[in-house]
Design a protein around this motif. Structure first.
Motif, PDB file in Angstrom:
ATOM      1  N   ASN A   3       0.834  -1.189   0.000  1.00 15.93           N
ATOM      2  CA  ASN A   3       0.000   0.000   0.000  1.00 15.93           C
ATOM      3  C   ASN A   3       0.877   1.251   0.000  1.00 15.93           C
ATOM      4  O   ASN A   3       1.662   1.467   0.919  1.00 15.93           O
ATOM      5  CB  ASN A   3      -0.888  -0.038   1.247  1.00 15.93           C
ATOM      6  N   PRO A   4       0.759   2.105  -1.029  1.00 18.02           N
ATOM      7  CA  PRO A   4       1.617   3.284  -1.116  1.00 18.02           C
ATOM      8  C   PRO A   4       1.405   4.269   0.036  1.00 18.02           C
ATOM      9  O   PRO A   4       2.334   4.973   0.437  1.00 18.02           O
ATOM     10  CB  PRO A   4       1.255   3.916  -2.455  1.00 18.02           C
ATOM     11  N   LYS A  12      -5.152   7.985   3.663  1.00 21.20           N
ATOM     12  CA  LYS A  12      -5.755   8.101   2.327  1.00 21.20           C
ATOM     13  C   LYS A  12      -6.352   9.472   2.094  1.00 21.20           C
ATOM     14  O   LYS A  12      -6.527   9.895   0.964  1.00 21.20           O
ATOM     15  CB  LYS A  12      -6.818   7.026   2.123  1.00 21.20           C
ATOM     16  N   ALA A  48       2.529   6.608  -7.386  1.00 20.69           N
ATOM     17  CA  ALA A  48       1.173   6.056  -7.385  1.00 20.69           C
ATOM     18  C   ALA A  48       0.142   6.994  -6.777  1.00 20.69           C
ATOM     19  O   ALA A  48      -1.037   6.916  -7.114  1.00 20.69           O
ATOM     20  CB  ALA A  48       1.156   4.724  -6.642  1.00 20.69           C
ATOM     21  N   ILE A  49       0.579   7.920  -5.880  1.00 20.71           N
ATOM     22  CA  ILE A  49      -0.410   8.758  -5.190  1.00 20.71           C
ATOM     23  C   ILE A  49      -0.044  10.240  -5.141  1.00 20.71           C
ATOM     24  O   ILE A  49      -0.617  11.007  -4.372  1.00 20.71           O
ATOM     25  CB  ILE A  49      -0.669   8.239  -3.755  1.00 20.71           C
ATOM     26  N   SER A  54      -3.340  10.372 -10.114  1.00 19.57           N
ATOM     27  CA  SER A  54      -2.612   9.172  -9.698  1.00 19.57           C
ATOM     28  C   SER A  54      -3.355   8.432  -8.591  1.00 19.57           C
ATOM     29  O   SER A  54      -3.444   7.204  -8.602  1.00 19.57           O
ATOM     30  CB  SER A  54      -1.213   9.548  -9.211  1.00 19.57           C
ATOM     31  N   ARG A  55      -3.893   9.184  -7.625  1.00 20.70           N
ATOM     32  CA  ARG A  55      -4.633   8.544  -6.530  1.00 20.70           C
ATOM     33  C   ARG A  55      -5.899   7.880  -7.043  1.00 20.70           C
ATOM     34  O   ARG A  55      -6.253   6.780  -6.622  1.00 20.70           O
ATOM     35  CB  ARG A  55      -4.966   9.564  -5.435  1.00 20.70           C
ATOM     36  N   ARG A  57      -6.390   6.643 -10.057  1.00 21.64           N
ATOM     37  CA  ARG A  57      -5.948   5.422 -10.748  1.00 21.64           C
ATOM     38  C   ARG A  57      -5.622   4.332  -9.735  1.00 21.64           C
ATOM     39  O   ARG A  57      -5.997   3.184  -9.894  1.00 21.64           O
ATOM     40  CB  ARG A  57      -4.738   5.741 -11.622  1.00 21.64           C
ATOM     41  N   GLN A  58      -4.920   4.691  -8.672  1.00 21.67           N
ATOM     42  CA  GLN A  58      -4.526   3.730  -7.644  1.00 21.67           C
ATOM     43  C   GLN A  58      -5.749   3.139  -6.957  1.00 21.67           C
ATOM     44  O   GLN A  58      -5.852   1.931  -6.778  1.00 21.67           O
ATOM     45  CB  GLN A  58      -3.613   4.409  -6.608  1.00 21.67           C
ATOM     46  N   GLU A  59      -6.684   3.998  -6.584  1.00 24.11           N
ATOM     47  CA  GLU A  59      -7.861   3.547  -5.843  1.00 24.11           C
ATOM     48  C   GLU A  59      -8.807   2.709  -6.695  1.00 24.11           C
ATOM     49  O   GLU A  59      -9.323   1.702  -6.239  1.00 24.11           O
ATOM     50  CB  GLU A  59      -8.619   4.746  -5.265  1.00 24.11           C
ATOM     51  N   ASP A  62      -5.749   0.249  -9.541  1.00 22.18           N
ATOM     52  CA  ASP A  62      -4.469  -0.296  -9.092  1.00 22.18           C
ATOM     53  C   ASP A  62      -3.620  -0.701 -10.303  1.00 22.18           C
ATOM     54  O   ASP A  62      -3.102  -1.800 -10.387  1.00 22.18           O
ATOM     55  CB  ASP A  62      -4.679  -1.484  -8.152  1.00 22.18           C
ATOM     56  N   THR A  65       0.728   3.650 -14.562  1.00 25.28           N
ATOM     57  CA  THR A  65       0.300   4.787 -15.386  1.00 25.28           C
ATOM     58  C   THR A  65       0.071   4.406 -16.840  1.00 25.28           C
ATOM     59  O   THR A  65      -0.951   4.754 -17.428  1.00 25.28           O
ATOM     60  CB  THR A  65       1.351   5.912 -15.312  1.00 25.28           C
TER      61      THR A  65
END
Length: 112
Positions: A3-4, A12, A48-49, A54-55, A57-59, A62, A65
């Motif tokens: 987890n970043p 978060k 990643a965040i 970016s956040r 996309r991560q949430e 996952d 890019t």
């Protein structure tokens, strides 16, 4: 990757400035000459965040890019508002096309 948020030590709900501050703190603690693997992990977590896109996309996905951008571009190219007359639709159905070719014909007016 872990987890970043945990890697950088932020929640978060952290904003861009808090994430950047945590990143810079971690980089100072673990420079590449001290621990190259940890340094790389910190950089990946930050990438990643680091900002809203970016956040998101991560949430949601996952995904790295490049994969996310490819997925987004494909989604934007997918027709969502196909306009076809009932007569044209009947012609396509009676043409005996398989599902893939029928979808292509619906998406591309030149194939009708």
């Amino acid at each position: 990757m872990k987890n970043p948020y945990e890697i950088l030590g932020v929640s978060k709900g952290a904003n861009d400035a808090a994430i950047k501050q945590a990143y810079l703190h971690q980089v100072k603690q673990f420079p590449p000459e001290r621990d190259s693997e940890k340094f790389q992990l910190i950089n990946q977590a930050y990438a990643a965040i680091k900002d809203h896109k970016s956040r998101l996309r991560q949430e949601l996905f996952d995904l790295p890019t490049a994969d996310f951008d490819l997925l987004l571009n494909q989604a934007l190219k997918t027709p969502t508002n196909i306009q076809i007359s009932p007569e044209q639709f009947k012609q396509l159905l009676s043409a005996g096309l398989d599902d893939a070719n029928l979808l292509n014909a619906l998406a591309d007016p030149d194939q009708r």
